[in-house]
Each structure stands twice: as structure tokens, then as C-alpha cells.
Design a protein around this motif. Structure first.
Motif, short mmCIF file in Angstrom:
data_model
loop_
_atom_site.label_atom_id
_atom_site.label_comp_id
_atom_site.label_asym_id
_atom_site.label_seq_id
_atom_site.Cartn_x
_atom_site.Cartn_y
_atom_site.Cartn_z
N ASN A 16 54.92 36.04 -1.67
CA ASN A 16 54.38 37.07 -2.56
C ASN A 16 53.51 36.48 -3.65
O ASN A 16 53.51 36.95 -4.79
CB ASN A 16 55.50 37.93 -3.16
CG ASN A 16 56.44 37.13 -4.06
OD1 ASN A 16 56.23 35.94 -4.29
ND2 ASN A 16 57.47 37.79 -4.58
N ASP A 17 52.75 35.45 -3.30
CA ASP A 17 51.85 34.80 -4.25
C ASP A 17 50.60 35.65 -4.45
O ASP A 17 49.79 35.78 -3.54
CB ASP A 17 51.49 33.41 -3.73
CG ASP A 17 50.45 32.70 -4.58
OD1 ASP A 17 50.24 33.12 -5.73
OD2 ASP A 17 49.85 31.73 -4.08
N TYR A 55 55.79 31.88 -7.46
CA TYR A 55 55.89 32.92 -6.46
C TYR A 55 57.17 32.70 -5.67
O TYR A 55 57.85 31.67 -5.81
CB TYR A 55 54.68 32.88 -5.52
CG TYR A 55 54.38 31.48 -5.01
CD1 TYR A 55 55.08 30.93 -3.94
CD2 TYR A 55 53.41 30.69 -5.63
CE1 TYR A 55 54.82 29.64 -3.49
CE2 TYR A 55 53.15 29.40 -5.18
CZ TYR A 55 53.85 28.89 -4.11
OH TYR A 55 53.61 27.60 -3.68
#
Length: 762
Positions: free
Chosen positions: A222-223, A262
Motif C-alpha cells: 500500500n505504498d 508502507y
């Protein structure tokens, strides 16, 4: 003293490989700590912290072969600058502990490393309260005085064979590998491994390994800030897979700790690559790249959206613009040009010595102006990162200090031009020198030569640079994409709006959605450059981001490739751009059908007017696609990707040509394959007005009966409405539907195309 501290623990290129060789392989349930959310269940060995259990609770499936887990769920790799060959040594923690913050969150800690007493590795693993997903983060403390090359986390070993496996990877557009373990096992490499870089060859941060009839392994991240990382899978000798995400901290020995900004995501799902795309889309479309999408926010000039067909030709204007004007007149819709080999230097050789154009300044400008007066616009090729290190400008402009340097301080150079052997060298996107140089080139292309924009080759790639003089963080980080954004901002501030210029780029990538107007996605023609393998192209990127990113492009051609007149004469073929054998005509049709149903702007490479008579059926098919697509832009340009209904797709074995886009490959000619392909292609799109368009394209020589049934609730439609069919002859009512059941039964004429429209009642 600092250097002694930095390297006394490391012999040459030292890699910390953390594992426990004496751990029990058959742990009883009492020796495992679990977290569970009713959908997935994760288990870690209490004695060591090894990740030894990953269960899909709903489908009663265990992903991990416990006996095959030899290491921890992380690995820290240190680097030594000492000369010589690489070696590695194991450094082992003597203490492991864990705690639970709550019933869904597990905290893990390793410490007591011999010779590195300050080192501590901490991980947090938490479960989504509602989904079959887990979120993983890592922190390494006590690292000062050491150079970290990478941190592999999560590292998941012992992944069982799911049977009838498929591996979906968003390699730019997307790839689907059937039986991936078989392909890895067949590799000649000592280590059977695939890895993909992000941002770069991966357009999105996920891979999905699944059996569509059983369950699937979902690995993502989820960067939202575009940090450098790799995704990798490795096959061991006992046919189990290891997955890992390779993180790249800043290469700085003064850092006291590293903590990823992240989280990695590990989960399970039931379905296929479309299911994985839908899962990722829930997160991806909420990120800033979609908020700032040029397509979604109507920041691109209207002529781009209105392009009905692209011509991708090479050479001087009479070989590029003249045939485009002719085809535009024949089609009666906007035709625009994607222009290579217009420049002064030979291709893949002396970049960026593009100016003046090879046909001369006056001739070029007059040709561009004349084409524009006929409604044909052009974007010109300029590589976004390469400088030819054999060119005169390399020395006179002093480019070398601003080039990308690898971890050993060497330039990243590669000889793409097999005829001259001259190499191109990567320039660092973070340097003001390169941004100023490239924006000045765009200034010339648009402001002086009045083109309609620039195609930025190799745009959707990123490089890690280790040159301290460039002013960016060293090695890992997110400076590349950030500086690409700064470059495009500088270009747009420099060039005039007079010709309504655009910036297009090679490949596709979520990170570049705010910066590029169009993405060249060539894997629609994968067979032309890769041949026939067990890997198929899928519209993975479009399935997530179609309404946010305009895609176009194809190698699809009916003639043999050209040869740059500036390349060595001794390698030039006797004839170029001659008709390919008619046996390959269906390959052309297949490529155009794919692009149509996958929502891409159609493109033909190496078009010439003689094709209108010599390959009339194929050209008319392309023109019909362009006409029909133009009537349905609310689906095929602005629509959201949906799963297509189940349709019986007949197949046929056709001839496939593999041939470089450049002729004269030192005597190499066409390589021919046979491939069984579908004769019918479909793509389903939902418009903003809530109607659904199902694009169908046949490449069959026979009439095809098409029948399918869908439920309106699957597309979130009302339970009654009307069904239409749209062809190049217009739109007509097929019938209506009620009670949520939609039945469609039509006959497609040989090589017929249509769009079935489902319009719900308000």
C-alpha cells in the motif's frame, strides 16, 4: 574507527541471512502463536518467529508446507565496498519474543545478534477486520555504521502447489503465466527466480498466484509514495515457492534505524486475475495518482481523447505524415501520428542529438504545418533517460557526472543498437542538469518545430542511483518518480499551448498517471517480440485504472519492419516494409481485436496506402474498429472495466510471426509459430450513466452465434431495462429485460464487431 566499525563485521559483500538450523520442523499446535479474523489465519513459530502457517479459513486451505520453511519472514542484506568476490555469512539472533496488541495484531521482535548487539528487528502483522488480508510492517534498529543493501520483507517460504496454477503479474499492461512452477523449473539459471521492479516494470504493486477453482495467494503493498522495491518469486528444488518483497532503504551508514513508510499486504481470495484486480482497485483508485489523473480531470487537450486511430511510422515526413493524411481522409475521423526516426541522429545511438530533423528544418516544419491543416497531429520520439556515450555531446556537454551510478559507482549503460555497438547511458532524473536538458529538447520540439507533443521513451521506469553528488537520497527512495513529475511540470511550463501538446510515455504505471497524457502499452502485440510461450497478455492495468489512464499502441503491422537509413549500410536488408505473408493476417486481426475490447486507442505500425488494396480486408477491419469505438467512447475510453459474461469462445490455430520491429537483424528473418487463439474477443465496460457496453470482435471467417446470460445485480443495474446492439451501421433495439435476467442472442458476421449495450431503466 568508523570504517573499522563499518566493515569489521562484514567480509567483502556480507549478507545477513537469518535462519535457525536446529529448529523443530514438526511443531505442535501449542508451539505456534496464531492470529485469525474468521477469513484467514496466520501462524508463527513461538520459538523462532518463523512464519509457518497461512490458512484460508473459508476454503479450509493451508498455503504453506511447514517443513519447507527454513528461514524467518525477513532478511537484512548488508553491503561491503571491499573489492573482491562476494561472500556471505549467517548471523543469528539468540532471542525472539512476541506480544499481541489486540486479537488481530501480533508484534514480533528478534535481538541478540552475535557481533551486532545493537541490532533489533521488529515486525508488526495485523489482520483486516473484514477482509482476507493482513498488513505487514518492519523496523530495523541499531544499524548505524552499516550499509543496508536491501531488506526482504515479508519473506514467505514453502508456498504449496495449488494445482492448475496461474500467476498474474502487472508487468506494465499485464501478464498471465500458466503453470509458473513448470516455467521456473525449465530455466537454465542456477537460482530459479523471477523478480520485477516497482515503480517500473510493475505498473502496480501486486502479484496473484491462484487456482481459479480453489483459492489464491494475494501479495501487494500500500505504498502511495512510489518507493523503490522489487517483488520476487523463487522455486526451490522440492517445487515450493518463496515470495518476498525486497525493500531498498536509503544507502546511508549514518542511519540508526529503518522503518518502512508502507505496509506489505498478504491475503487470500477466490477467483482469478480479475478478482485480484478488483481487490487492488478498491485501494488504488483512492490514491493521489487517481485524484490527479490528467484523463479524469480533463487536463489533456481534447484532440487526444478524440483520436480515432494512431499511425506509428518511421523516417521522414513523406513516409509518416503523408500516409496519415490519406488514411484520415479515408476513415473520416481523427488520425494522429506517433513518429520515430524523425531526428538527426541514428536511432538508439547518439541520443539526445535530435535536432535539426534529418530532413532539414524547413521541410520538417512545412510538413508538420501541412498535416495539421489537414487535421493530423504528430508527437515525436525522444528518449526520457538515455544519452549516447559515444556521441560528441556526451563530452562537450559534460554529461557523465549526471548519469545514474550503480551500487559500485559504475554507470548504467547498455548497447541497444546491435549494428553499431554503441551504448546508451542512463541519466539521473533527479539532477537539474538532465531535467534542464530534456525540457530544452521539448522546447525545441514543440515551440520551434511546432509538433503536438513528445513521446517519452522509457518513461515508466525508475532507477536507483548511488551518486552522492546528485543531491538525492542514495540508493532506495522515491526521488525518481517525484523528479519525473518535476520534469513534466517544467516541460509544460516551458512549451507553448499553441499546438496543444501532450506528453506520452512508454509502458504504464500508476505512479505516472498524474504526469503523462497517454501510455504506450505494446504487450497487446506480445507475440511479435516474445513469440509463443505459456505467458499471455492480460489487460491487468486497464482492469484497475482504465478510466484514469489513456492507453494506446501496438506493434500490429502488415509489412516487414523498416531499417534506419542512418544505420550501417552493410546490415541493411534489400527490401523493407514489404508485405508480410498473408498467413499472418489473422495475427494482425487478433491484435486489433484485443486492443478494441480492452479499451485502447487503436494503432497500426508501418502503415502505407498500398495496404488499402493489398490487405483490404484487414485495413477495413481496423477502420471499422476505429469507427465503432468512436461511437462508444463512454465505454471504451471513459468506462470502468467489468468482468465479461461467460461466452463460448471458439478457437483456431493460426500462424504467428515473431520479428523485430527493425528489419535487418544481421540476417535473421521471421520466426513462425503456430498458436491456438480465440476467434471471438470480448470486453465489458460500465459508463458513468450506469449503462454497460459489451464489446465483441470476431476474427473468424464464419458467422459466429453468440449467446450469453447475465444477472443485472452483477453489474449493479436495476432489474429491468433495454438491450441494444451497436455496429458501424448504427444502434438498434434488440429487446428488453426484466426480473434482473439479461439474455442476449446474436449472430456475428465473419470478422464482425459490435457493442451490446445494456441500458437499465431509471
Amino acid at each position: 574507527m568508523k570504517e573499522i566499525k563499518e566493515y569489521s563485521l562484514l567480509i567483502m559483500s556480507l549478507c545477513i541471512i537469518v535462519f535457525f538450523t536446529e529448529c523443530k520442523s514438526n511443531s505442535s499446535p501449542g508451539e505456534i502463536v496464531f492470529i485469525e479474523n474468521g477469513k484467514i489465519k496466520l501462524g508463527f513459530e513461538k520459538e523462532t518467529g518463523k512464519f509457518i502457517s497461512f490458512s484460508d479459513v473459508g476454503h479450509s486451505y493451508e498455503f504453506i508446507e511447514r517443513n519447507m520453511v527454513k528461514g524467518l519472514p525477513w532478511e537484512v542484506n548488508f553491503h561491503s565496498s571491499s573489492a573482491g568476490s562476494e561472500s556471505s555469512s549467517g548471523i543469528f539472533p539468540t532471542k525472539f519474543s512476541f506480544s499481541k496488541s489486540n486479537e488481530l495484531t501480533l508484534n514480533l521482535e528478534w535481538e541478540g545478534f552475535e557481533g551486532m548487539k545493537e541490532l533489533k528487528v521488529k515486525a508488526e502483522v495485523s489482520l483486516d477486520p473484514d477482509k482476507a488480508l493482513s498488513y505487514w510492517s518492519i523496523k530495523a534498529e541499531g544499524i548505524k555504521g552499516n550499509l543496508i543493501k536491501s531488506i526482504d520483507f515479508p519473506r514467505i517460504q514453502g508456498i504449496k502447489n495449488l494445482g492448475d496454477e496461474e500467476l498474474a503479474i502487472p508487468t506494465w499492461m499485464g501478464s498471465l503465466v500458466k503453470n509458473p512452477r513448470e516455467s521456473l523449473a525449465a530455466s537454465n539459471a542456477k537460482v530459479k527466480r523471477w523478480s520485477w521492479s516497482y515503480p517500473g516494470s510493475l505498473s502496480m504493486q501486486l502479484i496473484a498466484l491462484y487456482n481459479p477453482n480453489l483459492t489464491g495467494f494475494y501479495a501487494s503493498c500500500n505504498d502511495s509514495l512510489s518507493f523503490a522495491k522489487d517483488f520476487a518469486v523463487t522455486l526451490d528444488t522440492l517445487n515450493t515457492l518463496e515470495y518476498k518483497m525486497i525493500n531498498y532503504p536509503t544507502f546511508d551508514s549514518t542511519l540508526t534505524s529503518y522503518h518502512s513508510s508502507y505496509k506489505a499486504i498478504i491475503g487470500s481470495f477466490k477467483g482469478d486475475w480479475i478478482t485480484a484486480a478488483e481487490l487492488y482497485r478498491e485501494w488504488g483508485t483512492k490514491q493521489k495518482w487517481c485524484d490527479n489523473s490528467r484523463l479524469k480531470n480533463e487536463l489533456s487537450p481534447s484532440w487526444l481523447d478524440s483520436t480515432a486511430l494512431w499511425i506509428w511510422n518511421r523516417g521522414k515526413s513523406d513516409n509518416v505524415l503523408t500516409p496519415a493524411v490519406e488514411l484520415k481522409q479515408k476513415l473520416g475521423l481523427p488520425v494522429n501520428v506517433f513518429w520515430h526516426w524523425w531526428h538527426h541522429c541514428s536511432y538508439d545511438d547518439y541520443f539526445p542529438e535530435y535536432f535539426p530533423p534529418r530532413e532539414g528544418r524547413k521541410s520538417f516544419k512545412n510538413a508538420v504545418k501541412s498535416a495539421q491543416e489537414e487535421g493530423v497531429r504528430c508527437i515525436v520520439y525522444m528518449n526520457s533517460i538515455q544519452w549516447g556515450d559515444s556521441s560528441g555531446s556526451w563530452k562537450t556537454e559534460g554529461a557523465q557526472p549526471y548519469s545514474v551510478k550503480d551500487i559500485n559507482g559504475k554507470m548504467r549503460s547498455h548497447a541497444y543498437n546491435i549494428f553499431t555497438g554503441n551504448s546508451l547511458t542512463n541519466m539521473c532524473m533527479a539532477t537539474e542538469f538532465w531535467k534542464n536538458k530534456y525540457s530544452s529538447l521539448c522546447d525545441s520540439a514543440v515551440n520551434v518545430y511546432q509538433t503536438n507533443g513528445v513521446y517519452m521513451d522509457q518513461a515508466c521506469l525508475s532507477r536507483m542511483c548511488f551518486d552522492k553528488s546528485h543531491g538525492h537520497k542514495i540508493g532506495g527512495g522515491n526521488y525518481w518518480v517525484e523528479n519525473f513529475g518535476n520534469l513534466t511540470q517544467q516541460i509544460r511550463a516551458t512549451v507553448s499551448d499553441k499546438t496543444q501538446p501532450i506528453l506520452a510515455g512508454e509502458g504504464s504505471g500508476e505512479n505516472w498517471i498524474p504526469y503523462l497524457d497517454a501510455f504506450l502499452t505494446l504487450p497487446v502485440s506480445r507475440e511479435r517480440y516474445a513469440g509463443v510461450t505459456n505467458t499471455e497478455t492480460i489487460p491487468f492495468f486497464q482492469a484497475v485504472y482504465h478510466e484514469y489512464a489513456l492507453t494506446y499502441g501496438s506493434y500490429s503491422s502488415l509489412v516487414t519492419p523498416p531499417y534506419d537509413e542512418l544505420w550501417p549500410k552493410e546490415y541493411a536488408p534489400k527490401e523493407t516494409e514489404q508485405l508480410l505473408d498473408a498467413d499472418f493476417n489473422k495475427q494482425f486481426l487478433m491484435e486489433q481485436a484485443r486492443a478494441f475490447v480492452w479499451g485502447m486507442q487503436p494503432t497500426i505500425a508501418n502503415y502505407h496506402s498500398f495496404l488499402n488494396s493489398e490487405r483490404a480486408e484487414e485495413i477495413n477491419y481496423l477502420l471499422d474498429i476505429a469507427k465503432l469505438r468512436y461511437q462508444a467512447l463512454k465505454y471504451l475510453l471513459y468506462g470502468e472495466f467489468c468482468r465479461s459474461p461467460q461466452i463460448d469462445y471458439p478457437e483456431e490455430e493460426i500462424k504467428i510471426s515473431k520479428l523485430s520491429i527493425y528489419a535487418g537483424r544481421k540476417g535473421k528473418s521471421v520466426t513462425t509459430f503456430n498458436k491456438k487463439v480465440s476467434l471471438l474477443y470480448s470486453g465489458t465496460w460500465k459508463a458513468k450513466d450506469n449503462s454497460v457496453g459489451i464489446a465483441l470482435a470476431s476474427i473468424s471467417d464464419d458467422t459466429l452465434p453468440v449467446h450469453f446470460s447475465i444477472n443485472s445485480e452483477d453489474y449493479k443495474l436495476s432489474d429491468k431495462g433495454k438491450i441494444y446492439i451497436r455496429t458501424t451501421n448504427g444502434k438498434e433495439l434488440l429487446g428488453s429485460y426484466s426480473n434482473g435476467l439479461i439474455n442476449v442472442e446474436i449472430s456475428l458476421q465473419p470478422k464482425g464487431i459490435c457493442i451490446v449495450e445494456i441500458v437499465p431503466s431509471v
